[in-house]
Design a protein around this motif. Structure first.
Motif: not given
Length: 108
Positions: A30-43
């Motif tokens: 994903f084109a974040f504005a910084n070096v970000n990483n995310t994780i989510r648990l959905r359904q």
């Protein structure tokens, strides 16, 4: 998605939660504005977004990111070696330069 990335996350999941079944994973850069990483648990699905600056990262660094994100997700201790590997990569001259340029272009 980059080849082998799904397997890296699956291996890290097995290491952190051996008896648990591996949930469906959706990983994207994903084109974040910084070096970000995310994780989510959905359904019952794990949704992972990695900074597009990490697309060319070595497998060892991607393994470190997978470990860090999944450990945070499942409230497990983060391996110091993995954290150090990731920080060292982010501190490399090339990544610092790319991050600075991306922040200028994508930032507010």
């Amino acid at each position: 998605m980059r080849e082998g990335l799904l397997e890296i996350f699956q291996e890290s999941h097995r290491e952190l939660r051996p008896p648990a079944p591996i949930p469906e994973l959706r990983i994207e850069f994903f084109a974040f504005a910084n070096v970000n990483n995310t994780i989510r648990l959905r359904q019952g699905k794990l949704l992972v977004r990695l900074s597009d600056l990490l697309e060319g990262a070595p497998d060892a660094v991607l393994r470190a990111i997978a470990h860090i994100l999944l450990a945070k997700m499942y409230r497990r201790p983060i391996d110091r070696g993995q954290a150090a590997r990731y920080r060292k990569y982010l501190a490399s001259h090339e990544i610092v330069r790319k991050t600075h340029l991306v922040r200028q272009m994508r930032g507010r």
